[in-house]
Write an enzyme that holds these catalytic residues in place. Structure first.
Site, mmCIF file in Angstrom:
data_model
loop_
_atom_site.group_PDB
_atom_site.id
_atom_site.type_symbol
_atom_site.label_atom_id
_atom_site.label_comp_id
_atom_site.label_asym_id
_atom_site.label_seq_id
_atom_site.Cartn_x
_atom_site.Cartn_y
_atom_site.Cartn_z
ATOM 1 N N GLY A 153 0.842 -1.199 0.000
ATOM 2 C CA GLY A 153 0.000 0.000 0.000
ATOM 3 C C GLY A 153 0.871 1.240 0.000
ATOM 4 O O GLY A 153 1.932 1.268 -0.619
ATOM 5 N N ARG A 154 0.395 2.243 0.707
ATOM 6 C CA ARG A 154 1.090 3.541 0.703
ATOM 7 C C ARG A 154 2.519 3.405 1.225
ATOM 8 O O ARG A 154 3.486 3.852 0.594
ATOM 9 C CB ARG A 154 0.315 4.541 1.584
ATOM 10 N N THR A 176 -5.171 -8.373 -3.454
ATOM 11 C CA THR A 176 -5.630 -7.894 -4.763
ATOM 12 C C THR A 176 -4.446 -7.583 -5.671
ATOM 13 O O THR A 176 -3.502 -6.909 -5.243
ATOM 14 C CB THR A 176 -6.430 -6.571 -4.576
ATOM 15 N N ARG A 232 2.729 -4.480 12.422
ATOM 16 C CA ARG A 232 2.221 -4.680 13.773
ATOM 17 C C ARG A 232 2.770 -6.008 14.283
ATOM 18 O O ARG A 232 2.894 -6.967 13.504
ATOM 19 C CB ARG A 232 0.680 -4.765 13.783
ATOM 20 N N GLU A 261 4.016 -5.151 23.057
ATOM 21 C CA GLU A 261 4.831 -3.955 23.300
ATOM 22 C C GLU A 261 4.417 -3.257 24.586
ATOM 23 O O GLU A 261 3.226 -3.240 24.888
ATOM 24 C CB GLU A 261 4.653 -2.948 22.149
ATOM 25 N N HIS A 279 9.514 0.442 18.212
ATOM 26 C CA HIS A 279 8.365 0.967 17.455
ATOM 27 C C HIS A 279 8.557 2.459 17.125
ATOM 28 O O HIS A 279 7.808 3.317 17.592
ATOM 29 C CB HIS A 279 7.049 0.753 18.223
ATOM 30 N N VAL A 280 9.562 2.714 16.313
ATOM 31 C CA VAL A 280 9.934 4.103 16.020
ATOM 32 C C VAL A 280 9.699 4.496 14.556
ATOM 33 O O VAL A 280 10.181 5.530 14.107
ATOM 34 C CB VAL A 280 11.414 4.372 16.384
HETATM 35 O O1 A2R Z 1 -4.747 -7.081 0.368
HETATM 36 P P1 A2R Z 1 -4.955 -5.760 -0.295
HETATM 37 O O2 A2R Z 1 -5.047 -5.867 -1.766
HETATM 38 O O3 A2R Z 1 -6.032 -4.959 0.353
HETATM 39 O O4 A2R Z 1 -3.578 -4.931 -0.043
HETATM 40 C C1 A2R Z 1 -3.274 -4.321 1.188
HETATM 41 C C2 A2R Z 1 -2.431 -5.210 2.085
HETATM 42 N N1 A2R Z 1 -3.225 -6.132 2.914
HETATM 43 C C3 A2R Z 1 -3.052 -7.473 2.925
HETATM 44 N N2 A2R Z 1 -2.198 -8.254 2.271
HETATM 45 C C4 A2R Z 1 -2.297 -9.594 2.494
HETATM 46 N N3 A2R Z 1 -3.173 -10.158 3.348
HETATM 47 C C5 A2R Z 1 -4.048 -9.398 4.032
HETATM 48 N N4 A2R Z 1 -4.923 -9.955 4.868
HETATM 49 C C6 A2R Z 1 -4.009 -7.978 3.834
HETATM 50 N N5 A2R Z 1 -4.705 -6.925 4.339
HETATM 51 C C7 A2R Z 1 -4.217 -5.820 3.759
HETATM 52 O O5 A2R Z 1 -1.728 -4.296 2.933
HETATM 53 C C8 A2R Z 1 -2.332 -3.143 0.955
HETATM 54 O O6 A2R Z 1 -1.445 -3.425 -0.095
HETATM 55 C C9 A2R Z 1 -1.561 -3.047 2.264
HETATM 56 C C10 A2R Z 1 -2.054 -1.935 3.180
HETATM 57 O O7 A2R Z 1 -1.840 -0.719 2.547
HETATM 58 P P2 A2R Z 1 -2.468 0.654 3.076
HETATM 59 O O8 A2R Z 1 -3.889 0.450 3.429
HETATM 60 O O9 A2R Z 1 -2.110 1.705 2.080
HETATM 61 O O10 A2R Z 1 -1.735 0.885 4.440
HETATM 62 P P3 A2R Z 1 -0.369 1.676 4.735
HETATM 63 O O11 A2R Z 1 -0.637 3.145 4.842
HETATM 64 O O12 A2R Z 1 0.686 1.215 3.803
HETATM 65 O O13 A2R Z 1 -0.069 1.168 6.216
HETATM 66 C C11 A2R Z 1 0.069 -0.240 6.493
HETATM 67 C C12 A2R Z 1 0.195 -0.517 7.980
HETATM 68 C C13 A2R Z 1 -0.728 0.243 8.903
HETATM 69 O O14 A2R Z 1 -2.006 -0.307 8.977
HETATM 70 C C14 A2R Z 1 -0.005 0.154 10.253
HETATM 71 O O15 A2R Z 1 -0.405 -0.965 10.981
HETATM 72 C C15 A2R Z 1 1.442 -0.030 9.852
HETATM 73 O O16 A2R Z 1 1.456 -0.135 8.421
HETATM 74 O O17 A2R Z 1 2.216 1.049 10.266
#
Ligand code: A2R
Length: 313
Positions: A153-154, A176, A232, A261, A279-280
């Protein structure tokens, strides 16, 4: 006109405190000797919660605030907020995406390089006077390596941009396919783990990703593989990771997040093939202030009857 009430769950950046003071009557939950009594007293006027990604807002808290309309979270991860409750009770949840991408991506690269080139170990080597006796042993390299992004993602894309500059081959696993991306997509994580040298974990936390990285995935990564987790702690089965490291099933790890943590398992503390960070990822003055400002801007927008800037969908 009197200001609506806001419950601040824990201490937040001064920029949040100062920014919301003109907008809300702020109640500092963590400072209350009797939190239940405070909540009962202020519930009739409270419309908002301000929190962070770690403390979040559970259904037990939100249920006590029947007029709640918005939860402003400082952090992109909202796994500690009960989104189901919020949705069914028409509570808006906002987070702070994008503004932290670059700092988190920097830490991801630093942890990857630190684990592979053994940077903290080298620092200890110098400090302990070992260099005076012998040069430090050679290390693994980033050359000819494939980086498997778990989540793209981002933040994942900001990491990939940096990894490109290091000459890494990049592939990714998400649910996806992203057709606009030039990289190979693996619908199955285990297959990607088999094909890569480094797993970079950057998916949201929560039930859907709990222990996504398990013993099988680590086994597939193999004895020369590294794992970096900047997502996480819950995403990685920590006991399985410890076992894999102890038994040489993988080569090493760079970890910014942990299951419990700020407690880090004793076993990890004693390992020399692991690089640990408290966690920085987003913890710079620049980024935390930007995150704080976004919390304020969201709450201000709601207060002024405008659409919030960054709602969690
Ligand atoms: O699976 P997709 O197509 O929704 O892609 C998202 C992926 N993702 C997963 N990949 C595999 N299995 C899963 N169950 C699953 N759930 C989500 O993670 C997408 O490519 C990525 C999340 O991207 P963003 O929503 O843009 O989040 P960002 O801003 O990159 O932050 C990710 C995480 C945060 O939620 C904090 O927990 C951590 O980074 O700092």
């Amino acid at each position: 006109m009197s200001k609506p009430g806001l419950v601040m769950v824990g201490p937040l950046m001064p920029r949040v405190v100062e920014g919301i003071a003109p907008l809300f009557e702020v109640h500092r939950l963590w400072e209350a000797a009797d939190q239940e009594a405070l909540l009962a007293k202020v519930a009739p006027t409270v419309r908002a919660i301000a929190t962070d990604g770690t403390r979040g807002a559970g259904a037990d808290l939100m249920r006590k605030l029947p007029h709640l309309a918005i939860v402003g979270c400082q952090g992109v991860g909202v796994d500690a907020i009960d989104l189901g409750y919020a949705r069914t009770h028409d509570v808006i949840v906002t987070n702070t995406p994008d503004v932290l991408n670059d700092d988190v991506a920097d830490i991801a690269i630093v942890l990857m390089l630190s684990a592979i080139r053994r940077i903290p170990q080298g620092d200890r080597y110098v400090r302990e006077g070992k260099w005076l006796k012998a040069p430090m042993p050679l290390t693994d390299t980033l050359r000819n390596r494939t980086l498997g992004m778990v989540g793209f993602g981002r933040i994942g894309k900001a990491i990939a941009k940096r990894a490109e500059a290091f000459g890494l081959k990049i592939v990714y696993h998400t649910r996806t396919l992203q057709i606009d991306q030039p990289y190979v997509h693996y619908p199955r994580l285990i297959e990607m783990a088999r094909d890569v040298d480094i797993l970079m974990v950057i998916v949201p936390g929560g039930a859907a990703t709990r222990h996504l990285i398990n013993a099988h995935v680590l086994e597939a990564l193999g004895p020369s593989g590294y794992i970096v987790n900047v997502a996480r702690g819950s995403v990685v089965d920590e006991p399985a990771l410890i076992k894999a490291l102890q038994e040489g099933k993988i080569a090493g790890a760079g970890l910014d997040v942990f299951e419990n943590e700020p407690s880090v398992p004793e076993a990890l503390l004693g390992m020399d093939n692991v690089v640990l960070a408290p966690h920085v990822g987003s913890a710079t003055h620049h980024t935390r202030n930007a995150m704080a400002q976004l919390v304020v801007d969201n709450l201000k927008a709601w207060r002024e009857g405008r659409p919030v800037l960054t709602p969690v969908k």
